[in-house]
Design an enzyme around this catalytic site. Structure first.
Site, PDB file in Angstrom:
ATOM      1  N   HIS A  93      -1.701  -0.008  -9.841  1.00 23.28           N
ATOM      2  CA  HIS A  93      -2.181  -0.988  -8.884  1.00 23.28           C
ATOM      3  C   HIS A  93      -3.060  -2.400  -9.976  1.00 23.28           C
ATOM      4  O   HIS A  93      -4.140  -2.494  -9.613  1.00 23.28           O
ATOM      5  CB  HIS A  93      -2.582  -0.333  -8.039  1.00 23.28           C
ATOM      6  CG  HIS A  93      -4.001  -1.276  -6.952  1.00 23.28           C
ATOM      7  ND1 HIS A  93      -3.583  -0.532  -5.175  1.00 23.28           N
ATOM      8  CD2 HIS A  93      -3.527  -2.949  -6.633  1.00 23.28           C
ATOM      9  CE1 HIS A  93      -4.066  -1.279  -4.158  1.00 23.28           C
ATOM     10  NE2 HIS A  93      -3.747  -2.324  -5.152  1.00 23.28           N
ATOM     11  N   GLU A 114      -4.598   6.573  -3.618  1.00 29.78           N
ATOM     12  CA  GLU A 114      -5.706   5.823  -5.422  1.00 29.78           C
ATOM     13  C   GLU A 114      -6.455   6.042  -5.478  1.00 29.78           C
ATOM     14  O   GLU A 114      -7.145   6.207  -6.447  1.00 29.78           O
ATOM     15  CB  GLU A 114      -4.707   4.232  -4.905  1.00 29.78           C
ATOM     16  CG  GLU A 114      -3.877   4.244  -4.850  1.00 29.78           C
ATOM     17  CD  GLU A 114      -3.199   2.703  -5.067  1.00 29.78           C
ATOM     18  OE1 GLU A 114      -4.259   2.280  -4.606  1.00 29.78           O
ATOM     19  OE2 GLU A 114      -2.030   2.345  -4.877  1.00 29.78           O
ATOM     20  N   ARG A 117       0.603  -1.261   0.222  1.00 27.88           N
ATOM     21  CA  ARG A 117      -0.111   0.140   0.152  1.00 27.88           C
ATOM     22  C   ARG A 117       1.145   1.335   0.340  1.00 27.88           C
ATOM     23  O   ARG A 117       2.111   1.169   0.981  1.00 27.88           O
ATOM     24  CB  ARG A 117      -1.109   0.378   1.655  1.00 27.88           C
ATOM     25  CG  ARG A 117      -1.954  -1.038   1.261  1.00 27.88           C
ATOM     26  CD  ARG A 117      -3.162  -0.728  -0.248  1.00 27.88           C
ATOM     27  NE  ARG A 117      -4.294  -1.067   0.563  1.00 27.88           N
ATOM     28  CZ  ARG A 117      -4.826  -1.935  -0.420  1.00 27.88           C
ATOM     29  NH1 ARG A 117      -3.565  -2.864  -0.869  1.00 27.88           N
ATOM     30  NH2 ARG A 117      -5.683  -2.994  -0.099  1.00 27.88           N
TER      31      ARG A 117
END
Length: 332
Positions: A297, A263, A234
């Site tokens: 991601h 994000e 993360r």
């Protein structure tokens, strides 16, 4: 028929949702991320299924509860975007998918590490700019003579360690509670891992107040000046400002990451220039390309991993219908 509204469904995932729907749930597949603007699409459903990029804050959960929906499950591991105080107050149950194909993220972390370790990113950038010289900064070690440090040797971290070990690398790991049966790594303290590793790869969950900035300026200062840092966990588990500065000052050799800060403001969005990225820290970090590589991601985005996520989510719902409880409840 039990109706599930599923958010953040990509077109390539639709056939998997249909194929894996063995219990004939009625599926309302929504391509957009869940937000207060589109939460109404869940009205009339029995449950909601989200992903890691969806908004499950208080306002959204209150709206979902107003539709009589008490199940808001996620097909991801992370639950850091849930407002658990609101969920508990509203009587909303939460479940997740704690495990899916560990090779998915492990392989991406391995690729990011090796791409920077062998200086592929700067070399390809230069050749595409017409510079075909073999520059001194391309001079590299070979991975069988290198040491790789894994911070967090769970399923994913161990899977990555096995990839490196298969190529002859020495594999170290730091874990708060080491598993003595894990023969893919040698467990050491954090200082030893940072000082000895040529590649450091992070695989720890983000727990606010506990794993924030796990790797920051003090940790970076202990690493080799040629070392590569990789983060597929993360964004907040590293101090992104300190990493950007360390790369600029050649205190480390490079940074590969599949995760950023904030994000929710960048995931699945297209900005026509880097200046459009809303978080200044993210922008400062990314301006260090090609010594900083950022992917969107996508570590989970493989057929085996997405298959696991969907099938386990369906099992969570099936168990809830039969027993009143999901297989993998999350309670906080």
């Amino acid at each position: 028929m039990f109706k599930i509204t599923v958010y953040s469904v990509r077109e390539v995932e639709i056939p998997l949702f249909e194929k894996l729907n063995k219990d004939n749930f009625e599926l309302n597949l929504v391509s957009e991320h869940l937000s207060i603007k589109n939460v109404a699409k869940a009205e009339g459903s029995d449950a909601v299924l989200v992903s890691g990029g969806d908004d499950t804050g208080k306002d959204v959960l209150e709206k979902i509860a107003s539709y009589g929906i008490k199940l808001v499950y996620t097909r991801s591991v992370g639950v850091d975007r849930y407002d658990f105080a609101a969920a508990n107050e509203l009587g909303i149950k939460v479940a997740n998918v704690p495990n899916y194909s560990p090779r998915s993220v492990a392989e991406l972390a391995f690729i990011l590490g090796m791409t920077l370790f062998r200086h592929v990113a700067p070399a390809t950038y230069n050749t595409h700019m017409g510079d075909f010289r073999i520059l001194p900064e391309y001079f590299a070690n070979e991975i069988h003579d290198a040491t790789v440090g894994i911070i967090g040797a769970g399923n994913i971290g161990t899977a990555e360690a096995k990839l490196y070990k298969a190529l002859g690398a020495k594999t170290l790991a730091f874990q708060r509670h080491p598993d003595s049966s894990n023969d893919a790594v040698e467990f050491v303290d954090m200082d030893t891992l940072l000082k000895e590793s040529d590649i450091v790869s992070i695989h720890v969950p983000y727990i606010p107040g506990k794993t924030d900035n796990l790797v920051g300026a003090p940790e970076l200062a202990k690493m080799k000046s040629s070392a590569i840092l990789v983060n597929t966990a993360r964004g907040p588990v590293v101090d992104n400002e300190a990493v950007a500065q360390a790369v600029r000052d050649f205190k480390i050799g490079g940074y590969g990451t599949d995760v950023l800060l904030d994000e929710q403001h960048v995931m699945d969005k297209q900005f026509y220039t880097l200046d459009g990225v809303p978080n200044q820290i993210d922008k400062d970090l990314m301006k260090n390309y090609p010594n900083v590589i950022v992917t969107p991601h996508m570590g989970f985005f493989t057929v085996p991993a997405v298959t696991d996520m969907i099938s386990t989510s369906f099992e969570n719902f099936k168990s809830t219908i039969k027993t009143g409880k999901p297989i993998y409840p999350v309670e906080r």
